[in-house]
Write an enzyme that holds these catalytic residues in place. Sequence first.
Site, PDB file in Angstrom:
ATOM      1  N   GLU A  48       0.858  -1.189   0.000  1.00 18.07           N
ATOM      2  CA  GLU A  48       0.000   0.000   0.000  1.00 18.07           C
ATOM      3  C   GLU A  48       0.890   1.233   0.000  1.00 18.07           C
ATOM      4  O   GLU A  48       1.590   1.499   0.975  1.00 18.07           O
ATOM      5  CB  GLU A  48      -0.913  -0.011   1.235  1.00 18.07           C
ATOM      6  N   ARG A  52       0.866  10.410   0.195  1.00 15.99           N
ATOM      7  CA  ARG A  52       1.170  11.488   1.142  1.00 15.99           C
ATOM      8  C   ARG A  52       2.401  12.274   0.743  1.00 15.99           C
ATOM      9  O   ARG A  52       2.754  13.237   1.402  1.00 15.99           O
ATOM     10  CB  ARG A  52       1.422  10.916   2.547  1.00 15.99           C
ATOM     11  N   THR A  75      -4.309   6.285   1.721  1.00 11.10           N
ATOM     12  CA  THR A  75      -4.579   7.698   2.016  1.00 11.10           C
ATOM     13  C   THR A  75      -5.262   8.390   0.829  1.00 11.10           C
ATOM     14  O   THR A  75      -4.959   9.526   0.486  1.00 11.10           O
ATOM     15  CB  THR A  75      -3.291   8.461   2.424  1.00 11.10           C
ATOM     16  N   LYS A 135     -11.083  -1.326   6.701  1.00 14.92           N
ATOM     17  CA  LYS A 135      -9.904  -1.058   7.518  1.00 14.92           C
ATOM     18  C   LYS A 135     -10.398  -0.596   8.889  1.00 14.92           C
ATOM     19  O   LYS A 135     -11.470   0.007   8.992  1.00 14.92           O
ATOM     20  CB  LYS A 135      -9.120   0.035   6.779  1.00 14.92           C
TER      21      LYS A 135
END
Length: 216
Positions: A48, A52, A75, A135
């Site tokens: 993953e 960011r 994200t 999640k």
Amino acid sequence: MNTELLHNQILDEVMGAAPVIPVIVIDRLEDALPLARALVAGGLRVLEVTLRTPAALGALRAMCSVPGAIVGAGTVLDAAQYDAAIRAGAQFVVSPGLTERLAMAARQRLVPLLPGTATASEVMRAREAGFTRLKFFPAESAGGVGALKSLCSVFRDVRFCPTGGITAASARAYLAVPQIVCVGGSWPMPAESIASGDWSRIEALAREASALRLPR
Ligand code: 3PG
């Protein structure tokens, strides 16, 4: 097959491919390939890449070329980032929470979304929006394995991937819960090992993490 079923099928394959999903924050594009190769060589195939940093999309694209890697974007906060991740080759998308707009974006795309939840109400809203692979974030500060066990006992149809503050030491307790299919975390690739290019240490940590799955 409807989109929800297809998404669940893909997410089940992704979540079942390794017990730990490395949650990657990448600053230098040139680290992408050796990092991905080390993680995959250690048995952590699902990567993953969090959106960011400026290098993230390029890193995601580069990692897709590593044989055996299943690469997704983390994200992801909105539809524009969702599409950018897909264009870079993401096979799945992870978000820290869920909004109505993001849920709608997911329903309109083939690449599935694993949305974040932290409370019973958030799980209920996610289920109503069609999401049962979730999640649990931020796992340790939202109550840890105890809180997640309580959610699992209520929401029997949900499969979870907790992330946030999980370590090699705490991962085992999460993975012992049948509805917790995998955990996410950054511990297999310490920032100092990435900075110094210590790929063999990262491969060794990945190998330890990939051995965490208990026999079911
Ligand atoms: C994150 O979003 O950064 C993940 O939850 C990973 O968290 P960690 O760095 O605490 O493992």
